[in-house]
Design a protein around this motif. Structure first.
Motif, mmCIF file in Angstrom:
data_model
loop_
_atom_site.group_PDB
_atom_site.id
_atom_site.type_symbol
_atom_site.label_atom_id
_atom_site.label_comp_id
_atom_site.label_asym_id
_atom_site.label_seq_id
_atom_site.Cartn_x
_atom_site.Cartn_y
_atom_site.Cartn_z
ATOM 1 N N TYR A 1 -1.048 0.054 1.402
ATOM 2 C CA TYR A 1 -0.283 0.748 0.471
ATOM 3 C C TYR A 1 -1.206 1.492 -0.362
ATOM 4 O O TYR A 1 -1.320 2.856 -0.586
ATOM 5 C CB TYR A 1 0.709 -0.007 -0.509
ATOM 6 N N GLU B 1 13.043 -2.522 1.807
ATOM 7 C CA GLU B 1 12.103 -1.982 0.536
ATOM 8 C C GLU B 1 10.441 -2.019 1.149
ATOM 9 O O GLU B 1 9.805 -1.036 0.227
ATOM 10 C CB GLU B 1 12.300 -3.099 -0.457
ATOM 11 N N ASP B 2 10.204 -2.566 1.781
ATOM 12 C CA ASP B 2 8.801 -2.855 2.160
ATOM 13 C C ASP B 2 8.428 -1.214 2.839
ATOM 14 O O ASP B 2 7.580 -0.441 2.542
ATOM 15 C CB ASP B 2 8.508 -3.775 3.344
ATOM 16 N N ARG C 1 10.231 1.716 2.405
ATOM 17 C CA ARG C 1 10.550 2.652 1.729
ATOM 18 C C ARG C 1 9.200 2.877 0.529
ATOM 19 O O ARG C 1 8.582 3.917 0.409
ATOM 20 C CB ARG C 1 11.459 2.176 0.586
ATOM 21 N N THR C 2 8.527 1.413 0.447
ATOM 22 C CA THR C 2 7.065 1.791 -0.367
ATOM 23 C C THR C 2 6.108 2.269 0.580
ATOM 24 O O THR C 2 5.423 2.899 -0.141
ATOM 25 C CB THR C 2 6.830 0.237 -0.705
#
Length: 224
Positions: free
Chosen positions: A61, A86-87, A89-90
């Motif tokens: 990330y 969520e992962d 999306r990040t």
């Protein structure tokens, strides 16, 4: 030769990905974490990066985010065991172009790499002349009499798309799907921001104009 950087702390998986990419005809650089990846990128031309998320020293990330903040627009394919929405999306929020979950299907990996390279026009790139102006895909430069303008990758791809179909009206969503990808979570208004930057950078170019079509989108008009 198309150069791909594989950033993965698992040496066995990194080697396996390298073998498949090399067999397909790509040149491969390797890094065990984000810090090593930045060193590779500082000293070598890289056309696409495949990166894990969970790595020591600098995770995927952070690596992707730092590249985007520095204006590096090479395609980034995240390959990770982190598989929640969520992962993802990040990952996309950090600037990734695509996302795969482990265990990795190598044939699917190759297909995704090829699709990303096609989307970003990195393979078999050719200079394009528009009047006295020339677009250089390899360097993302626009040159002409008295000017050399450096563009970012998506700015260049957006310009090239419009100029490839002069007078054709493209909606914001159509440009988003083609340049950013169908699974992008970016707002279509992102196109407006890139068009504004293009107009500012290309103010001295007289061979074409990017026009706004009210209520529809944008088109390129070539000066004859």
């Amino acid at each position: 030769m198309t150069n791909i950087l594989v950033v993965e702390d698992n040496a066995g998986l990194r080697k396996l990905i390298r073998i498949y990419l090399t067999r397909t005809g790509y040149s491969v650089f390797e890094a065990a974490d984000g810090v090593q990846a930045l060193e590779v990128l500082d000293h070598n031309p890289v056309n696409l990066m495949i990166a894990d998320i969970m790595m020591p020293n600098m995770d995927g990330y952070t690596l992707t985010r730092e590249l985007r903040e520095a204006g590096v627009d090479i395609p980034v394919l995240i390959v990770t065991a982190k598989d929640t929405l969520e992962d993802k999306r990040t990952g996309f929020g950090a600037g990734a172009d695509d996302y795969m979950t482990k265990p990795v299907d190598m044939e699917e990996l190759i297909l995704r790499v090829e699709a990303l390279l096609r989307r970003c026009n990195m393979e078999k790139a050719r200079d394009v002349a528009i009047g006295s102006c020339t677009l250089h895909p390899d360097s993302l430069m626009v040159t002409g009499p008295g000017y050399e303008i450096q563009l970012r990758q998506k700015e260049f791809l957006l310009l090239e798309k419009l100029l490839s179909y002069p007078m054709k009206i493209f909606t914001r969503q159509a440009l988003m799907d083609d340049i950013w990808g169908y699974d992008s979570e970016s707002d279509p208004r992102t196109v407006d921001t890139h068009i504004k930057r293009l107009r500012e950078k290309l103010g001295c170019v007289q061979d074409f104009e990017i026009q706004t079509v009210r209520g529809l989108g944008y088109k390129a008009v070539i000066d004859k």
